[in-house]
Scaffold this active site. Structure first.
Site, short mmCIF file in Angstrom:
data_model
loop_
_atom_site.label_atom_id
_atom_site.label_comp_id
_atom_site.label_asym_id
_atom_site.label_seq_id
_atom_site.Cartn_x
_atom_site.Cartn_y
_atom_site.Cartn_z
N ASP A 4 23.38 48.27 73.03
CA ASP A 4 24.34 47.48 72.42
C ASP A 4 24.43 46.08 72.99
O ASP A 4 24.81 45.96 74.22
CB ASP A 4 25.60 48.18 72.32
CG ASP A 4 26.54 47.27 71.53
OD1 ASP A 4 27.14 46.56 71.95
OD2 ASP A 4 26.91 47.28 70.25
N ARG B 238 28.05 43.22 62.56
CA ARG B 238 27.94 44.46 61.68
C ARG B 238 28.74 45.49 61.73
O ARG B 238 28.96 46.03 62.76
CB ARG B 238 26.53 44.93 62.02
CG ARG B 238 25.82 46.00 61.12
CD ARG B 238 24.47 46.45 61.32
NE ARG B 238 24.28 47.25 62.51
CZ ARG B 238 23.14 48.02 62.75
NH1 ARG B 238 22.13 47.67 61.74
NH2 ARG B 238 23.04 48.74 63.74
N ASP C 195 27.83 45.40 74.61
CA ASP C 195 27.89 46.15 75.90
C ASP C 195 27.13 45.56 76.93
O ASP C 195 27.55 45.70 78.07
CB ASP C 195 27.49 47.59 75.68
CG ASP C 195 28.51 48.44 74.92
OD1 ASP C 195 29.54 47.95 74.44
OD2 ASP C 195 28.02 49.53 74.40
N THR D 126 29.08 50.58 57.63
CA THR D 126 28.35 50.38 56.20
C THR D 126 27.18 49.58 56.86
O THR D 126 26.19 49.50 55.52
CB THR D 126 29.12 49.55 55.55
OG1 THR D 126 29.46 48.11 56.04
CG2 THR D 126 30.52 50.33 55.31
#
Length: 110
Positions: free
Chosen positions: A101, A3, A104, A7
């Site tokens: 994340d 992703r 991560d 945007t």
């Protein structure tokens, strides 16, 4: 697929699947189903190449993402398996409370 964080749209950064997936069942592993955009793009990618049945496995999902995927896949053989459904998306499209994340978590941060 990943992703684009600006945007919120999916970007394909690597295509490693056969062009012809005719009559195959396919699986998509997506750790977090947030807006649904990347998962919808992945599902479309597979069906465009001939897949007939797609199963998506997600660790956590936001209700908005689940609704978006359901609306985008009407009439297609799609199953979504979710470990947990979280509360909502925040104003920038992250799952709340979420888990941080996924990249991560898998690979650490620099």
């Amino acid at each position: 697929m990943v992703r684009n964080e600006e945007t919120l749209q999916p970007d394909i950064y690597a295509e490693r699947l056969p062009d012809d997936l005719s009559n195959r069942q396919c699986f998509v592993l997506d750790p977090m189903l947030a807006t649904g955009g990347s998962l919808i793009a992945a599902i479309n990618y597979l069906f465009d190449r001939g897949a007939v049945d797609v199963t998506c496995v997600c660790l956590i999902a936001a209700p908005e993402g689940l609704d978006a995927v359901e609306a985008a896949t009407v009439g297609r053989e799609v199953t979504i398996v979710v470990g947990a459904k979280d509360e909502k998306l925040n104003e920038v499209g992250y799952i709340v409370p979420g888990l941080g994340d996924a990249g991560d978590r898998l690979y650490g941060t620099v």
